[in-house]
Design a protein around this motif. Structure first.
Motif, PDB file in Angstrom:
ATOM      1  N   HIS A 113       0.698  -1.296   0.156  1.00  0.00           N
ATOM      2  CA  HIS A 113      -0.054  -0.128  -0.063  1.00  0.00           C
ATOM      3  C   HIS A 113       0.869   1.348   0.052  1.00  0.00           C
ATOM      4  O   HIS A 113       0.362   2.449  -0.068  1.00  0.00           O
ATOM      5  CB  HIS A 113      -0.951   0.225   1.060  1.00  0.00           C
ATOM      6  N   LEU A 114       2.084   1.277  -0.191  1.00  0.00           N
ATOM      7  CA  LEU A 114       2.954   2.280  -0.354  1.00  0.00           C
ATOM      8  C   LEU A 114       3.810   2.344  -1.459  1.00  0.00           C
ATOM      9  O   LEU A 114       4.161   1.563  -1.925  1.00  0.00           O
ATOM     10  CB  LEU A 114       3.886   2.366   1.039  1.00  0.00           C
ATOM     11  N   VAL A 115       3.790   3.372  -2.244  1.00  0.00           N
ATOM     12  CA  VAL A 115       4.619   3.842  -3.373  1.00  0.00           C
ATOM     13  C   VAL A 115       6.091   3.270  -2.965  1.00  0.00           C
ATOM     14  O   VAL A 115       6.656   3.790  -2.003  1.00  0.00           O
ATOM     15  CB  VAL A 115       4.465   5.246  -3.917  1.00  0.00           C
ATOM     16  N   THR A 116       6.605   2.696  -4.177  1.00  0.00           N
ATOM     17  CA  THR A 116       7.941   2.111  -3.983  1.00  0.00           C
ATOM     18  C   THR A 116       8.887   3.164  -4.345  1.00  0.00           C
ATOM     19  O   THR A 116       8.792   3.955  -5.340  1.00  0.00           O
ATOM     20  CB  THR A 116       8.095   0.929  -4.776  1.00  0.00           C
ATOM     21  N   MET A 117      10.169   3.396  -3.385  1.00  0.00           N
ATOM     22  CA  MET A 117      11.129   4.215  -3.854  1.00  0.00           C
ATOM     23  C   MET A 117      12.217   3.681  -4.785  1.00  0.00           C
ATOM     24  O   MET A 117      12.709   2.685  -4.376  1.00  0.00           O
ATOM     25  CB  MET A 117      11.583   4.940  -2.469  1.00  0.00           C
ATOM     26  N   VAL A 118      12.349   3.971  -5.860  1.00  0.00           N
ATOM     27  CA  VAL A 118      13.258   3.561  -6.736  1.00  0.00           C
ATOM     28  C   VAL A 118      14.732   3.894  -6.232  1.00  0.00           C
ATOM     29  O   VAL A 118      15.668   3.251  -6.339  1.00  0.00           O
ATOM     30  CB  VAL A 118      13.008   4.169  -8.059  1.00  0.00           C
ATOM     31  N   GLY A 119      14.909   5.195  -5.707  1.00  0.00           N
ATOM     32  CA  GLY A 119      16.290   5.625  -5.580  1.00  0.00           C
ATOM     33  C   GLY A 119      16.313   7.202  -5.070  1.00  0.00           C
ATOM     34  O   GLY A 119      15.301   7.749  -4.962  1.00  0.00           O
ATOM     35  N   TYR A 120      17.447   7.615  -4.904  1.00  0.00           N
ATOM     36  CA  TYR A 120      17.503   8.969  -4.394  1.00  0.00           C
ATOM     37  C   TYR A 120      18.707   9.783  -5.157  1.00  0.00           C
ATOM     38  O   TYR A 120      19.662   9.224  -5.890  1.00  0.00           O
ATOM     39  CB  TYR A 120      17.788   9.169  -2.885  1.00  0.00           C
ATOM     40  N   CYS A 121      18.726  11.039  -4.901  1.00  0.00           N
ATOM     41  CA  CYS A 121      19.927  11.760  -5.490  1.00  0.00           C
ATOM     42  C   CYS A 121      20.217  12.643  -4.345  1.00  0.00           C
ATOM     43  O   CYS A 121      19.374  13.303  -3.549  1.00  0.00           O
ATOM     44  CB  CYS A 121      19.522  12.601  -6.527  1.00  0.00           C
ATOM     45  N   ASN A 122      21.517  12.647  -3.940  1.00  0.00           N
ATOM     46  CA  ASN A 122      22.121  13.575  -3.034  1.00  0.00           C
ATOM     47  C   ASN A 122      23.434  14.210  -3.601  1.00  0.00           C
ATOM     48  O   ASN A 122      24.514  13.525  -3.175  1.00  0.00           O
ATOM     49  CB  ASN A 122      22.129  12.926  -1.805  1.00  0.00           C
ATOM     50  N   ASP A 123      23.247  14.969  -4.706  1.00  0.00           N
ATOM     51  CA  ASP A 123      24.441  15.557  -5.332  1.00  0.00           C
ATOM     52  C   ASP A 123      24.646  16.805  -5.325  1.00  0.00           C
ATOM     53  O   ASP A 123      24.055  17.919  -5.782  1.00  0.00           O
ATOM     54  CB  ASP A 123      24.068  14.912  -6.892  1.00  0.00           C
TER      55      ASP A 123
ATOM     56  N   ALA B 260      16.791  14.736  -4.554  1.00  0.00           N
ATOM     57  CA  ALA B 260      15.564  14.520  -4.929  1.00  0.00           C
ATOM     58  C   ALA B 260      15.359  12.863  -4.671  1.00  0.00           C
ATOM     59  O   ALA B 260      16.263  12.185  -4.307  1.00  0.00           O
ATOM     60  CB  ALA B 260      15.885  14.459  -6.599  1.00  0.00           C
ATOM     61  N   LEU B 261      13.905  12.476  -4.580  1.00  0.00           N
ATOM     62  CA  LEU B 261      13.646  11.231  -4.312  1.00  0.00           C
ATOM     63  C   LEU B 261      13.073  10.740  -5.748  1.00  0.00           C
ATOM     64  O   LEU B 261      12.220  11.517  -6.281  1.00  0.00           O
ATOM     65  CB  LEU B 261      12.602  11.237  -3.327  1.00  0.00           C
ATOM     66  N   VAL B 262      13.214   9.386  -6.094  1.00  0.00           N
ATOM     67  CA  VAL B 262      12.813   8.924  -7.340  1.00  0.00           C
ATOM     68  C   VAL B 262      11.638   7.741  -6.826  1.00  0.00           C
ATOM     69  O   VAL B 262      12.135   6.610  -6.224  1.00  0.00           O
ATOM     70  CB  VAL B 262      13.636   8.506  -8.347  1.00  0.00           C
ATOM     71  N   TYR B 263      10.356   7.863  -7.296  1.00  0.00           N
ATOM     72  CA  TYR B 263       9.484   7.030  -6.805  1.00  0.00           C
ATOM     73  C   TYR B 263       8.974   6.223  -8.163  1.00  0.00           C
ATOM     74  O   TYR B 263       9.012   6.774  -9.093  1.00  0.00           O
ATOM     75  CB  TYR B 263       8.429   7.779  -6.276  1.00  0.00           C
ATOM     76  N   GLU B 264       8.362   5.093  -8.015  1.00  0.00           N
ATOM     77  CA  GLU B 264       7.659   4.457  -9.047  1.00  0.00           C
ATOM     78  C   GLU B 264       6.575   5.278  -9.215  1.00  0.00           C
ATOM     79  O   GLU B 264       5.764   5.802  -8.354  1.00  0.00           O
ATOM     80  CB  GLU B 264       7.330   3.049  -8.824  1.00  0.00           C
ATOM     81  N   TYR B 265       6.109   5.557 -10.601  1.00  0.00           N
ATOM     82  CA  TYR B 265       5.134   6.468 -10.945  1.00  0.00           C
ATOM     83  C   TYR B 265       3.883   5.618 -10.588  1.00  0.00           C
ATOM     84  O   TYR B 265       3.567   4.551 -10.818  1.00  0.00           O
ATOM     85  CB  TYR B 265       5.127   6.666 -12.433  1.00  0.00           C
ATOM     86  N   MET B 266       2.773   6.537  -9.970  1.00  0.00           N
ATOM     87  CA  MET B 266       1.719   6.078  -9.564  1.00  0.00           C
ATOM     88  C   MET B 266       0.357   6.820 -10.428  1.00  0.00           C
ATOM     89  O   MET B 266       0.631   8.084 -10.029  1.00  0.00           O
ATOM     90  CB  MET B 266       1.337   5.977  -8.203  1.00  0.00           C
ATOM     91  N   SER B 267      -0.335   6.509 -11.190  1.00  0.00           N
ATOM     92  CA  SER B 267      -1.135   7.219 -11.884  1.00  0.00           C
ATOM     93  C   SER B 267      -2.339   7.136 -10.973  1.00  0.00           C
ATOM     94  O   SER B 267      -2.467   6.389 -10.065  1.00  0.00           O
ATOM     95  CB  SER B 267      -1.680   6.864 -13.292  1.00  0.00           C
ATOM     96  N   GLU B 268      -3.349   8.324 -11.071  1.00  0.00           N
ATOM     97  CA  GLU B 268      -4.405   8.250 -10.396  1.00  0.00           C
ATOM     98  C   GLU B 268      -5.338   6.952 -10.453  1.00  0.00           C
ATOM     99  O   GLU B 268      -5.750   6.651  -9.507  1.00  0.00           O
ATOM    100  CB  GLU B 268      -5.408   9.490 -10.857  1.00  0.00           C
ATOM    101  N   GLY B 269      -5.477   6.586 -11.536  1.00  0.00           N
ATOM    102  CA  GLY B 269      -6.153   5.286 -11.800  1.00  0.00           C
ATOM    103  C   GLY B 269      -5.716   4.164 -11.148  1.00  0.00           C
ATOM    104  O   GLY B 269      -6.406   3.501 -10.388  1.00  0.00           O
ATOM    105  N   ALA B 270      -4.479   4.075 -11.072  1.00  0.00           N
ATOM    106  CA  ALA B 270      -3.684   2.990 -10.352  1.00  0.00           C
ATOM    107  C   ALA B 270      -4.048   3.333  -8.745  1.00  0.00           C
ATOM    108  O   ALA B 270      -4.075   2.386  -8.135  1.00  0.00           O
ATOM    109  CB  ALA B 270      -2.237   3.103 -10.716  1.00  0.00           C
ATOM    110  N   LEU B 271      -3.972   4.467  -8.362  1.00  0.00           N
ATOM    111  CA  LEU B 271      -4.091   4.944  -6.984  1.00  0.00           C
ATOM    112  C   LEU B 271      -5.401   4.589  -6.393  1.00  0.00           C
ATOM    113  O   LEU B 271      -5.470   3.764  -5.386  1.00  0.00           O
ATOM    114  CB  LEU B 271      -3.631   6.368  -6.668  1.00  0.00           C
ATOM    115  N   HIS B 272      -6.524   4.643  -7.230  1.00  0.00           N
ATOM    116  CA  HIS B 272      -7.812   4.432  -6.860  1.00  0.00           C
ATOM    117  C   HIS B 272      -7.993   2.996  -6.725  1.00  0.00           C
ATOM    118  O   HIS B 272      -8.439   2.319  -5.804  1.00  0.00           O
ATOM    119  CB  HIS B 272      -8.878   4.880  -7.824  1.00  0.00           C
TER     120      HIS B 272
END
Ligand SMILES: Nc1ncnc2c1ncn2[C@@H]1O[C@H](COP(=O)(O)OP(=O)(O)OP(=O)(O)O)[C@@H](O)[C@H]1O
Length: 122
Positions: free
Chosen positions: A89-99, A104-116
């Protein structure tokens, strides 16, 4: 607040953030988001951009803006917490940037449809 004790810092000593997730450079984020072209949302940390990894996976890139009301530590806490948690039930974090100045934080994309769909299954 410290996240890892100083004696266990990584050798190049560049960060208090150490995660198992993929670490992206700012340059890679530029490529992934096509120069931060498409804003898909606005969060407390700054804007969220649409992007695609090399393998075609769609991602959401949350870039911390300098003017963010939320501080670096809060950003690191979110990164570190999500890096440890994997739950359906939580969006997955793919990675991060600390440059340097870029975070930045990079997450798997979740469309509204997918969220519903997701919420309906809860
Ligand atoms: N994984 C994602 N997939 C698609 N869109 C996303 C994703 N993450 C965030 N967004 C978009 O960015 C917007 C802001 O994201 P989010 O609410 O996570 O930011 P935030 O910084 O946690 O906000 P706040 O801390 O102010 O609650 C969302 O409303 C959504 O439109």
């Amino acid at each position: 607040m410290r996240f890892i004790p100083s004696h266990s810092r990584n050798r190049n000593n560049d960060s208090s953030l150490r995660l198992d997730n993929r670490r992206f450079t700012y340059k890679e984020l530029e490529a992934i988001t096509n120069n931060f072209q498409r804003v898909i949302g606005q969060g407390g940390f700054g804007e969220v951009y649409d992007g695609f990894l090399e393998d075609g996976t769609q991602v959401a890139v949350k870039l911390r803006s300098e003017s963010s009301a939320q501080g670096v530590q809060e950003f690191l806490v979110e990164a570190q917490t999500l890096a440890k948690i994997h739950h359906k039930h939580l969006v997955t974090m793919v990675g991060y940037c600390n440059d340097k100045e870029h975070m930045a934080l990079v997450y798997e994309y979740m469309s509204e449809g997918a969220l519903h769909e997701h919420l309906r299954g809860m």
